[in-house]
Design a protein around this motif. Structure first.
Motif, short mmCIF file in Angstrom:
data_model
loop_
_atom_site.label_atom_id
_atom_site.label_comp_id
_atom_site.label_asym_id
_atom_site.label_seq_id
_atom_site.Cartn_x
_atom_site.Cartn_y
_atom_site.Cartn_z
N LEU A 71 0.92 -1.31 -0.08
CA LEU A 71 0.12 0.00 0.17
C LEU A 71 0.90 1.16 -0.05
N GLY A 72 0.56 2.06 -1.22
CA GLY A 72 1.12 3.61 -1.24
C GLY A 72 0.59 4.48 -0.82
N ILE A 73 1.18 5.07 0.34
CA ILE A 73 0.00 6.64 0.63
C ILE A 73 0.90 7.79 0.15
N LEU A 74 0.36 8.71 -0.42
CA LEU A 74 0.88 9.86 -1.17
C LEU A 74 0.37 10.91 -0.28
N ILE A 75 1.58 11.87 -0.06
CA ILE A 75 1.14 12.98 1.01
C ILE A 75 1.49 14.40 0.39
N THR A 76 0.51 15.31 -0.12
CA THR A 76 0.62 16.27 -0.92
C THR A 76 0.21 17.48 -0.56
N ARG A 95 12.06 3.22 7.73
CA ARG A 95 11.84 3.18 6.30
C ARG A 95 11.32 1.77 5.79
N ASP A 96 10.83 1.86 4.48
CA ASP A 96 10.22 0.61 4.02
C ASP A 96 11.56 0.15 3.30
N VAL A 97 12.38 -0.56 3.44
CA VAL A 97 13.75 -0.64 2.72
C VAL A 97 13.29 -1.44 1.35
N PRO A 98 13.90 -1.13 0.41
CA PRO A 98 13.62 -1.88 -0.94
C PRO A 98 14.75 -2.94 -1.17
N HIS A 367 8.92 6.87 3.91
CA HIS A 367 8.68 6.59 5.35
C HIS A 367 7.89 5.39 5.48
N CYS A 368 7.82 4.76 6.68
CA CYS A 368 7.14 3.69 7.03
C CYS A 368 6.66 3.48 8.39
N PRO A 369 5.50 3.49 8.52
CA PRO A 369 4.92 3.81 10.03
C PRO A 369 5.25 2.55 10.72
N LYS A 382 0.08 0.13 9.55
CA LYS A 382 1.31 -0.34 9.80
C LYS A 382 2.18 -0.74 8.46
N GLY A 383 3.45 -0.62 8.16
CA GLY A 383 4.12 -1.23 7.12
C GLY A 383 3.71 -0.47 5.88
N ALA A 384 2.75 0.36 5.65
CA ALA A 384 2.59 1.27 4.43
C ALA A 384 4.05 2.08 4.02
#
Length: 497
Positions: A71-76, A95-98, A367-369, A382-384
């Motif tokens: 799930l990607g969350i966009l903050i604008t 971080r959501d580490v790739p 970022h990753c909550p 959590k984890g988005a």
């Protein structure tokens, strides 16, 4: 056949988990319709920063995309950025580490990708105290000066001929950073060769870090590495590792008591060998920090200087005004020194406007909550993967007058800074994970740009047109490299030595 069956099984299980997850997530932000399992992957545009901004215009300043199972969350908007980066800073400090990040940074054991906690605090403290703090930067001024003078001399020797500006800015910044890290180790004759090696590897690394990767969107596919990102990054990381091992080996053979050879690498080796760090500082941490310094400090600053010069050349009046300020403060019979920087408000405004229009990291580092929370009235699980679109906020017409125009004068009132406390302008991020290298970046940008526009006039070749288009990546770049012709402005040839 076994591989195909395994893949089908993974997809079926993933689809079931995806459907169950969607039902449990509660009130998510709005977003475009998504396909089962695939989500919105098929509609992604390679220019993610502008694509995310388009999604926000339709679905609002907080919106969502399904990136496969992720799930990607966009903050604008500034208000929502403040909720994420200040009011809930601790929750979003991870971080959501790739996969690419893990491979490039020795398992993610660096400042960029380390989870928020004791290890991250230790690594950041080491870097700020021993390499990126103002006191340390003051002590290595002569190194910055020498490398910038070398660049001015190179441009003078190529006067009247097209020069790849970004390439020369990159090599200058790289030489400063490697000089700070292991300056007493590398002989000057090896600098250009080593710089070429680093530039090629860094370009490839940043490319893979910004590339959508199926292994990140479908964790069950990670062992299969369908796009080969992990395999390719492993090869690139090995190239770095060979260089780091060589530097470490040479440093160990040198006398630690030689006052002329004290550098960042020597300090790190002493810290590792001393064993008195808590948590323990290992050789993996050491190499990961070297990686951060090289990758995080070179492409970023050099791209910004390239954008700045391109924008100024596109509006010659701005370039002339900056040159006039330099003539007034520095004089045409003198060269730019770092002590002049604080006396050049218009050049400072040019830097700020460049970072507004072309922020170095357009989506920051995602970022990753660490726990589910509510932002803007919506559930962020959590984890988005949370993308704060600084690029879009910096171009918001509700905040900025004529936001697509390059207008340095908008920053002459002194209102804006790099502290990250105003969420309408935060080119270096904000909160706990704000960039640790802000002071270094500001000094290098100002000193380098000031030097090349004071020493030279710049023009494109005959028949060439300005192209200010961008290419998305974890680091924003010019789509078309700036190739420009320098013409000396100063009458005394000695000022080009």
């Amino acid at each position: 056949m076994l591989i195909i069956t395994s893949l089908l099984l993974i997809f079926v299980i993933s689809w079931l988990l995806w459907m169950l997850t969607k039902k449990k997530l509660g009130s998510l932000p709005p977003g475009p319709p998504s396909l089962p399992l695939i989500g919105n992957l098929l509609s992604l545009d390679p220019e993610l920063h502008s694509y995310f901004a388009t999604v926000a215009k339709t679905y609002g300043p907080i919106s969502r995309l399904w990136l496969g199972q992720k799930l990607g969350i966009l903050i604008t908007s500034p208000a929502l950025a403040r909720e994420v980066l200040k009011l809930n800073d601790t929750i979003f400090a991870n971080r959501d580490v790739p996969v690419a990040g893990k491979e490039a940074a020795y398992g993610g054991n660096d400042i960029v990708w380390s989870p928020y906690g004791d290890q991250w605090r230790m690594l950041r403290k080491i870097c700020v105290r021993e390499m990126l703090g103002n006191q340390v930067l003051d002590s290595v001024y002569s190194l910055r000066r020498k490398e910038i003078r070398n660049t001015v001399k190179y441009l003078y020797n190529h006067a009247g001929s097209p020069v790849n500006v970004g390439e020369q800015m990159f090599l200058t910044v790289l030489n400063v950073i490697t000089g700070m890290m292991w300056g007493g180790t590398v002989k000057p004759v090896d600098r250009e060769r080593l710089g070429g090696e680093f530039r090629q590897v860094i370009n490839e690394i940043t490319g893979y870090l910004g590339m959508p990767n199926l292994s990140d969107f479908y964790p069950g596919l990670a062992p299969f590495d369908p796009q080969g990102v992990k395999r390719k990054m492993k090869v690139l990381a090995k190239k770095f590792d060979v260089i780091f091992e060589k530097m470490i080996d040479q440093r160990r053979k040198m006398s630690s008591g030689d006052v002329n050879n004290k550098d960042f690498l020597q300090f790190l080796l002493q810290l590792k060998d001393g064993g008195d760090s808590n948590p323990p500082f290992t050789i993996t941490h050491l190499k990961a920090l070297l990686m951060d310094m090289v990758v995080g400090g070179t492409d970023t600053t050099s791209n910004s200087v390239e954008f700045a010069l391109a924008e100024m050349m596109n509006q010659p009046d701005i370039l002339k005004k900056a040159q006039y300020e330099l003539e007034t403060v520095v004089g045409k019979e003198n060269i730019v020194e770092e002590s002049h920087i604080n006396k050049l408000p218009y050049l400072q405004a040019i830097m700020k406007e460049t970072l507004r229009l072309h922020p170095t990291l357009p989506l920051l580092v995602p970022h990753c909550p660490s726990e589910s929370c509510v932002i803007g009235g919506y559930t962020i699980p959590k984890g988005a993967r949370v993308f704060v679109n600084a690029w879009a906020i910096h171009r918001d017409p509700a905040i900025w007058e004529n936001p697509l125009e390059f207008r340095p004068q908008r920053f002459l009132d002194g209102k804006w800074d790099y502290t990250g406390n105003d969420y309408a302008y935060f080119p270096f991020g904000s909160g706990r994970r704000i960039c640790a290298g802000t002071a270094m970046a500001e000094r290098m940008f100002m000193f380098l740009l000031g030097s090349i526009i004071h020493s030279f006039d710049w023009e494109l070749g005959q028949g060439k047109k300005h192209d200010l288009s961008e290419k998305f990546g974890i680091v924003l770049k010019k789509k078309v490299a700036l190739t420009a012709i320098p013409t000396p402005r100063l009458s005394n040839p000695a000022m080009y030595e």
